[in-house]
Design a protein around this motif. Structure first.
Motif, PDB file in Angstrom:
ATOM      1  N   LYS A 242      33.487  44.604  34.728  1.00 56.64           N
ATOM      2  CA  LYS A 242      33.702  45.093  35.996  1.00 56.64           C
ATOM      3  C   LYS A 242      34.524  44.667  36.868  1.00 56.64           C
ATOM      4  CE  LYS A 242      31.119  43.897  40.154  1.00 56.64           C
ATOM      5  NZ  LYS A 242      30.145  43.190  40.886  1.00 56.64           N
ATOM      6  N   ARG A 243      35.731  43.539  36.542  1.00 55.69           N
ATOM      7  CA  ARG A 243      37.376  43.293  37.223  1.00 55.69           C
ATOM      8  C   ARG A 243      37.842  44.673  36.772  1.00 55.69           C
ATOM      9  NH1 ARG A 243      36.926  37.359  38.101  1.00 55.69           N
ATOM     10  NH2 ARG A 243      35.156  37.208  39.702  1.00 55.69           N
ATOM     11  N   ILE A 244      38.221  44.876  34.994  1.00 55.01           N
ATOM     12  CA  ILE A 244      39.521  46.277  34.633  1.00 55.01           C
ATOM     13  C   ILE A 244      38.711  46.779  35.127  1.00 55.01           C
ATOM     14  CG2 ILE A 244      40.132  43.660  33.140  1.00 55.01           C
ATOM     15  CD1 ILE A 244      38.499  45.516  31.100  1.00 55.01           C
TER      16      ILE A 244
ATOM     17  N   SER B 199      41.813  49.664  42.613  1.00 50.78           N
ATOM     18  CA  SER B 199      42.939  48.542  42.212  1.00 50.78           C
ATOM     19  C   SER B 199      44.024  48.151  41.541  1.00 50.78           C
ATOM     20  CB  SER B 199      41.850  47.645  42.298  1.00 50.78           C
ATOM     21  OG  SER B 199      42.342  46.288  41.692  1.00 50.78           O
ATOM     22  N   ARG B 200      44.800  47.600  42.238  1.00 55.09           N
ATOM     23  CA  ARG B 200      46.039  47.080  40.840  1.00 55.09           C
ATOM     24  C   ARG B 200      46.252  45.647  40.873  1.00 55.09           C
ATOM     25  NH1 ARG B 200      50.553  50.654  40.597  1.00 55.09           N
ATOM     26  NH2 ARG B 200      50.938  49.393  38.704  1.00 55.09           N
ATOM     27  N   PHE B 201      44.855  45.057  40.964  1.00 56.20           N
ATOM     28  CA  PHE B 201      45.234  43.431  40.655  1.00 56.20           C
ATOM     29  C   PHE B 201      43.840  42.722  41.479  1.00 56.20           C
ATOM     30  CE2 PHE B 201      46.279  39.185  42.363  1.00 56.20           C
ATOM     31  CZ  PHE B 201      47.394  38.843  41.512  1.00 56.20           C
ATOM     32  N   GLU B 202      43.266  42.492  40.237  1.00 55.65           N
ATOM     33  CA  GLU B 202      42.501  41.591  40.272  1.00 55.65           C
ATOM     34  C   GLU B 202      42.522  39.773  39.205  1.00 55.65           C
ATOM     35  OE1 GLU B 202      39.545  42.248  41.227  1.00 55.65           O
ATOM     36  OE2 GLU B 202      39.728  44.291  42.152  1.00 55.65           O
ATOM     37  N   TYR B 203      42.234  39.526  39.664  1.00 57.29           N
ATOM     38  CA  TYR B 203      41.445  37.930  38.774  1.00 57.29           C
ATOM     39  C   TYR B 203      40.763  37.666  37.939  1.00 57.29           C
ATOM     40  CZ  TYR B 203      44.859  35.706  42.121  1.00 57.29           C
ATOM     41  OH  TYR B 203      45.968  34.731  42.850  1.00 57.29           O
ATOM     42  N   LEU B 204      41.588  37.522  36.845  1.00 53.11           N
ATOM     43  CA  LEU B 204      40.122  37.321  35.618  1.00 53.11           C
ATOM     44  C   LEU B 204      39.879  35.795  35.423  1.00 53.11           C
ATOM     45  CD1 LEU B 204      41.290  39.946  33.452  1.00 53.11           C
ATOM     46  CD2 LEU B 204      39.932  39.767  34.501  1.00 53.11           C
ATOM     47  N   ALA B 205      40.476  35.230  35.234  1.00 53.92           N
ATOM     48  CA  ALA B 205      40.637  33.196  35.405  1.00 53.92           C
ATOM     49  C   ALA B 205      41.871  32.520  36.073  1.00 53.92           C
ATOM     50  CB  ALA B 205      40.720  33.243  34.193  1.00 53.92           C
ATOM     51  N   HIS B 206      41.372  31.386  36.079  1.00 54.89           N
ATOM     52  CA  HIS B 206      41.628  30.490  36.936  1.00 54.89           C
ATOM     53  C   HIS B 206      42.234  29.219  36.613  1.00 54.89           C
ATOM     54  CE1 HIS B 206      42.411  32.614  41.130  1.00 54.89           C
ATOM     55  NE2 HIS B 206      41.235  32.662  40.974  1.00 54.89           N
TER      56      HIS B 206
END
Length: 721
Positions: free
Chosen positions: A254-256, A261-268
Motif C-alpha cells: 500500500k505504501r509503495i 507521493s515521493r516519500f513514504e516510511y516503511l520502517a523505523h
C-alpha cells in the motif's frame, strides 16, 4: 456535314497567287471546305502530332516573301487584310488582319476577315504565324483549370503562415515565463523538494549514578519513493522487504503504491547492520534516512517505571510517556531536491531547521538495588502464586525512591509482547490493612492521650450496630498495652483506641500522612486512592478505617507513611526525579521536595519503639529480623473487597509489610505488597516479611550503612508481665 475530298480546286476554288499578283475574288474563298481556323501554311501538319503550345507572335515577313492565302475581298493586293489599299508584296504580317489561313470551309465567314479569323485562332489556341521553315512546331499543351500563382506570392504566403505559428509559440512562452512563471516555478519546486524529518536525539534516562536505563542509539529509517517504483517491480520490493523487516506485506504494498507521493516510511528504528543489508538489495526507489532508536540495556529492569517508546517515537508508558515532551526535544526538518530517480541532488536547493535535542533525566533509583528488589519480588510472586507484587526502597530523610520494583514485569525492548505496561506501585490501589494502623496510633497518641503503655482489654471480636469486627485469629480476651495492640496487630484493640478521638480527627491524620491524594512522583496513571470525608461515612465506617480497611491507597503512599515516622514525624514528599541533563552533560537538580511536620518527634520516636516490637518473637513479623540490625515495621493482612457481593468474602487477601532500619537511626524504608497470594500463608508476616528482609539487607550493604550497635528497648506487650 461531310467534308469535300482533297484535291485541286475547281471553278471557284482557291488559287495560289503569284508573288506580287492580286488575289482571287472573295466569293471563291467561301467555296470549298470550312476554314480550319489555322494560319496560313498550316496544311503541312503531320497527322497524329501532339497539340502545339499556344503560338507566339512572330515578326512580320520580310518584304517580298511569298505567302499562301486568299486575298481580301475587293482588293487586288494579296495578304493585306485591307480592302483595296495594299500594294503587291506589302501585305501585313499575320497579326490578325491578314488573309485567312489554310483552306476555307463552306459557309465560313468572309475570307480575308482578319479580325474574325484571328479571333477564331486565338480561341482555339492558335495565332498568327510567319513563314514556315524547317520541321513542324511542337503542338501546344491544352489549358488546365489551375493556374500557378506567382512564386513570390506563394513564398510570402508561406512566410505569413510560419510567422503566425511562431507568434503562437512565442505568446505561450511569454505566458509561461512571465505571466504565470511564479505558479509553475512553485509547482516545479514542490515536485523536486521533498521534506525530510530530522528527529531530535531523545534524552537518556539514567539511575542515580548515571548508569543508562533507557538510551538512544543510531538507527535507520527505511523509506520509499513510490514514483520511482514501477508497478511491475512492486511485488519484488514487497517480497524482499516484508520478511526482512518483519512488516505486513499488505502494508508495504500500500505504501509503495501511494499515488502522487515521493516519500513514504516503511520502517523505523532499523539497526544499521540490517539497513545495510536492505540497501545491498539495490531495490528501486528504496533508500534509508538517519534517525535514532530507543534501547533499554537492562531489559525488564524498572520497566514499570521507565516505560517504553512506541513505533511512532512517542512515549507509551511510564516516565517515557509522562516526560515525553522533555525527553523528546523538538524535531527539525530539511527540504532537499530529489531527482527523478529518487536521489538527493547535492548542489540543489536545501532548506533546514536543525532539531533541538531532548533533555536527559537522572532518577533517584539505584540500578543494582533495583535489580535486587526486582529479583526478590519476582521470586516471591512465583513462590506464593500471587497475582502481582511490588517492592519500594525509600530514603526517609530525603524522600528519594531508591527502588521501585514490580512483578510480573515486561521487556520494553519487546513491549508488544507484554500483557500490561502499567506502574503498579502507583496505579494499583489496595486496602492497606494493619499497616495503616500506625496512622491511628499517631492520631490517638497526639489527640487521644494514649501512650505506649496504656492498657486495653481486648476480646477477639466486637460488635457495633449490626456489624461484627474481629481479629485475624480467635483468642481469649487479653489485657494488652497499646504497644502490645500494635505489636500483635489487633483489630479490636485498635478500634478501642480509636474511640478516644473523633472521626474528623482520624480523617485529618489520614490526609496529613498523604492518603486520598497523589504523591506526584511523575509516573502516569497514579491513583490517589479512596478516602471519603466523614460526612460520607456510614455509621460503622470509622472502625474499619481505624485498622486500614474501607479506604485504599497505592504502595508509594503507604511507604511514605513509614518514612514519615522514621524521619521523626516530618513528611518529605516522595520523589523519583533527581534532575535533568542537557545535551552537553550539564546537570540541573530538581526542586527540593516539600516537607511538613505531621506528628511530633516524641510521638514518632514512641511509635518507632513500638514497631520494633513487631519484629520480635512476640510480634507478627519475626521473619523480618536482620542479624546485627535493629528493625522496626508492621505487617498487613487485608481482605480484598469482592465487588460481586459488596463484601469481603472470596476475593483473597493483600499481604504486606512496611518497615525501616536501623530502628534507632532510620536510614532506609522498605515496603512490600503481594496481591492475592494463593500458595502457603497469606499473612503479611509470612509472605511479605521475608522479601523485606532480603531487600533491606541488600540496601544496607549498597548504601554502606553499618549497624548502630545499640540495644533495642524493652517493649511491654501485656499489661502484666
Amino acid at each position: 456535314m461531310s467534308r469535300r475530298p482533297a484535291g485541286p480546286p475547281s471553278g471557284g476554288g482557291r488559287r495560289t497567287p503569284r508573288p506580287g499578283g492580286r488575289g482571287a475574288p472573295g466569293r471563291d474563298d467561301r467555296a470549298g471546305p470550312r476554314a480550319s481556323g489555322r494560319g496560313a501554311g498550316d496544311t503541312g501538319r503531320t497527322p497524329g502530332a501532339r497539340p502545339r503550345r499556344p503560338a507566339r507572335e512572330v515578326p512580320p515577313p520580310r518584304p517580298g516573301a511569298a505567302r499562301t492565302g486568299a486575298a481580301a475581298p475587293g482588293t487586288g493586293k494579296p495578304g493585306t487584310g485591307k480592302s483595296g489599299t495594299g500594294k503587291s508584296g506589302t501585305g501585313k504580317s499575320s497579326t490578325g488582319k491578314g488573309a485567312a489561313a489554310g483552306t476555307g470551309r463552306p459557309g465560313a465567314p468572309k475570307a480575308g476577315t482578319g479580325k474574325a479569323a484571328g479571333a477564331r485562332r486565338t480561341a482555339r489556341g492558335g495565332g498568327p504565324r510567319g513563314p514556315r521553315s524547317g520541321p513542324p512546331r511542337r503542338p501546344a499543351r491544352p489549358k488546365t483549370p489551375f493556374r500557378r500563382r506567382d512564386p513570390l506570392k506563394r513564398l510570402n504566403g508561406t512566410l505569413l503562415v510560419v510567422a503566425f505559428v511562431l507568434s503562437l509559440f512565442a505568446g505561450r512562452l511569454v505566458q509561461l515565463q512571465t505571466i504565470e512563471s511564479g505558479k509553475y516555478t512553485a509547482q516545479a519546486r514542490k515536485q523536486r523538494l521533498q521534506p525530510i524529518e530530522l528527529p531530535a536525539v531523545r534524552g537518556d534516562i539514567t539511575d542515580a549514578q548515571g548508569n543508562p536505563l533507557a538510551m538512544t542509539v543510531e538507527a535507520k529509517a527505511i523509506v520509499a519513493d513510490p514514483s520511482v517504483i514501477k508497478p511491475a517491480k512492486r511485488q519484488q520490493v514487497v517480497a524482499a522487504l516484508a520478511p526482512m523487516l518483519s512488516l505486513d506485506p499488505a502494508t508495504v504494498l500500500k505504501r509503495i503504491s501511494a499515488p502522487d507521493s515521493r516519500f513514504e516510511y516503511l520502517a523505523h528504528g532499523v539497526r544499521p547492520d540490517q539497513a545495510r543489508l536492505v540497501m545491498n538489495l539495490d531495490l528501486p526507489g528504496i533508500r534509508t534516512e538517519q534517525e535514532y532508536r530507543r534501547e533499554y540495556p537492562n531489559d525488564s529492569l524498572a520497566a514499570g517505571v521507565i516505560g517504553f517508546v512506541n513505533a511512532e517515537g512517542e512515549g507509551g508508558a511510564g516516565l517515557e510517556s509522562a516526560l515525553n515532551s522533555s525527553l523528546a526535544g523538538r524535531d527539525g526538518w530539511q527540504r532537499v531536491e530529489i531527482s527523478t530517480n529518487g536521489q538527493h541532488i547535492p548542489m540543489g536547493e536545501d532548506q533546514k531547521k536543525p532539531p533541538v535535542p531532548g533533555k536527559g533525566v537522572r532518577l533517584t533509583l539505584m540500578r543494582d538495588l533495583q535489580f535486587k528488589a526486582q529479583q526478590a519480588i519476582e521470586k516471591q510472586v512465583r513462590a506464593t502464586g500471587a497475582r502481582s507484587g511490588t517492592v519500594i526502597v525509600m530514603e526517609p530523610r530525603t524522600g528519594r525512591l531508591l527502588a521501585l520494583a514490580s512483578a510480573p514485569g515486561y521487556n520494553p525492548n519487546e513491549y508488544t509482547k507484554a500483557k500490561s505496561w502499567g506502574s503498579p506501585v502507583v496505579q494499583e490501589a489496595y486496602e492497606p490493612g494493619s499497616t495503616g494502623k500506625v496512622i491511628t496510633a499517631a492520631a490517638v497518641m497526639e489527640k487521644g492521650g494514649v501512650r505506649p503503655d496504656t492498657p486495653f482489654h481486648v476480646p477477639d471480636r466486637i460488635k457495633f450496630y449490626d456489624t461484627v469486627f474481629h481479629d485475624s485469629h480467635p483468642h481469649a480476651p487479653e489485657d494488652l498495652t497499646f504497644a502490645g495492640v500494635l505489636a500483635t496487630s489487633s483489630n479490636v484493640g485498635t478500634i478501642l483506641a480509636s474511640q478516644r478521638i473523633s472521626a474528623e480527627t482520624l480523617y485529618e491524620y489520614e490526609r496529613a500522612f498523604g492518603f486520598g491524594q497523589k504523591t506526584a512522583i511523575g509516573l502516569p496513571g497514579e491513583t490517589p486512592g479512596v478516602l471519603r470525608p466523614p460526612a460520607q461515612w456510614s455509621g460503622t465506617d470509622r472502625y474499619p478505617i481505624a485498622f486500614g480497611q474501607t479506604l485504599s491507597v497505592n504502595a508509594v503512599q503507604m511507604a511514605s507513611v513509614y518514612a514519615t515516622i522514621a524521619n521523626g514525624g516530618v513528611r518529605v514528599a516522595p520523589n523519583l526525579i533527581a534532575g535533568s541533563v542537557d545535551e552537553n552533560g550539564g546537570f540541573t537538580a530538581a526542586a527540593a521536595p516539600a516537607q511538613r511536620r505531621v506528628v511530633s518527634a516524641e510521638t514518632a520516636r514512641q511509635i518507632r519503639d513500638m514497631l520494633e516490637g513487631v519484629t520480635t518473637k512476640e510480634g507478627t513479623a519475626p521473619l523480618a529480623q536482620i542479624p546485627g540490625y535493629r528493625v522496626a515495621g508492621k505487617t498487613g493482612t487485608a481482605e480484598i473487597a469482592n465487588p460481586a457481593c459488596g463484601c469481603y468474602r472470596g476475593a483473597g487477601f493483600t499481604a504486606s509489610f512496611a518497615g525501616f532500619a536501623p530502628a534507632d537511626d532510620p536510614q532506609l524504608v522498605v515496603q512490600v505488597v503481594l496481591q492475592r497470594p494463593t500458595k502457603g500463608s497469606h499473612f503479611g508476616g509470612d509472605a511479605a516479611a521475608p522479601v523485606f528482609r532480603d531487600v533491606m539487607e541488600a540496601a544496607l550493604a549498597a548504601r554502606k550503612i553499618p549497624p548502630t550497635g545499640s540495644r533495642p528497648p524493652k517493649v511491654r506487650i501485656h499489661v502484666r508481665g
